[in-house]
Design a protein around this motif. Structure first.
Motif, PDB file in Angstrom:
ATOM      1  N   VAL A 171       0.867  -1.179   0.000  1.00  0.00           N
ATOM      2  CA  VAL A 171       0.000   0.000   0.000  1.00  0.00           C
ATOM      3  C   VAL A 171       0.900   1.223   0.000  1.00  0.00           C
ATOM      4  O   VAL A 171       1.833   1.319   0.786  1.00  0.00           O
ATOM      5  CB  VAL A 171      -0.924   0.028   1.238  1.00  0.00           C
ATOM      6  N   GLU A 172       0.598   2.160  -0.895  1.00  0.00           N
ATOM      7  CA  GLU A 172       1.389   3.379  -0.998  1.00  0.00           C
ATOM      8  C   GLU A 172       0.444   4.578  -0.938  1.00  0.00           C
ATOM      9  O   GLU A 172      -0.510   4.658  -1.705  1.00  0.00           O
ATOM     10  CB  GLU A 172       2.163   3.393  -2.315  1.00  0.00           C
TER      11      GLU A 172
ATOM     12  N   GLU B  50      -1.263   4.246   4.962  1.00  0.00           N
ATOM     13  CA  GLU B  50      -0.739   2.955   4.510  1.00  0.00           C
ATOM     14  C   GLU B  50      -0.523   1.943   5.615  1.00  0.00           C
ATOM     15  O   GLU B  50      -0.744   0.755   5.401  1.00  0.00           O
ATOM     16  CB  GLU B  50       0.521   3.124   3.663  1.00  0.00           C
TER      17      GLU B  50
END
Length: 85
Positions: free
Chosen positions: A65-66, A70
Motif C-alpha cells: 500500500v502506498e 498505509e
C-alpha cells in the motif's frame, strides 16, 4: 510504502471468487494497492490485473500500500489475506 508477503494456502490459488473479495477489500483503501508475484505486478483494485498474475497454491505474493494511511490499510489487508488466502 508499506506491505507484507504471504504464501497462498487456498487450494485453488487466487481464483476469481477470492480475487473479487480482494478487490473489494483493496477498494476500501485510500492509497494505491499493488500485488506482486515474482517479477509480475498488478493493481489490486482490478480483478483482471490480479487474475493475470496466475497465483497458485503455495506461490508467494507481496501486497503493498502506498499513500493514504498505509500502515492501517496494510494491516487491514494483511488480516484479510491471512484469513482468506
Amino acid at each position: 510504502m508499506t506491505g507484507f508477503k504471504l504464501t497462498m494456502k487456498n487450494p485453488s490459488g487466487l481464483d476469481a471468487r477470492l480475487a473479487g473479495a480482494l478487490v473489494k477489500e483493496a477498494a476500501k483503501c485510500s492509497g494505491r494497492v499493488t500485488i506482486r508475484k515474482k517479477e509480475k505486478e498488478g493493481d489490486a483494485m482490478s480483478i483482471f490485473n490480479i487474475m493475470a498474475l496466475g497465483v497458485k497454491c503455495h506461490d508467494e505474493v507481496e501486497i503493498a500500500v502506498e499513500g493514504g494511511d498505509e500502515g492501517a490499510e496494510a494491516a487491514m489487508l494483511e488480516a484479510f489475506a491471512k484469513e482468506n488466502m
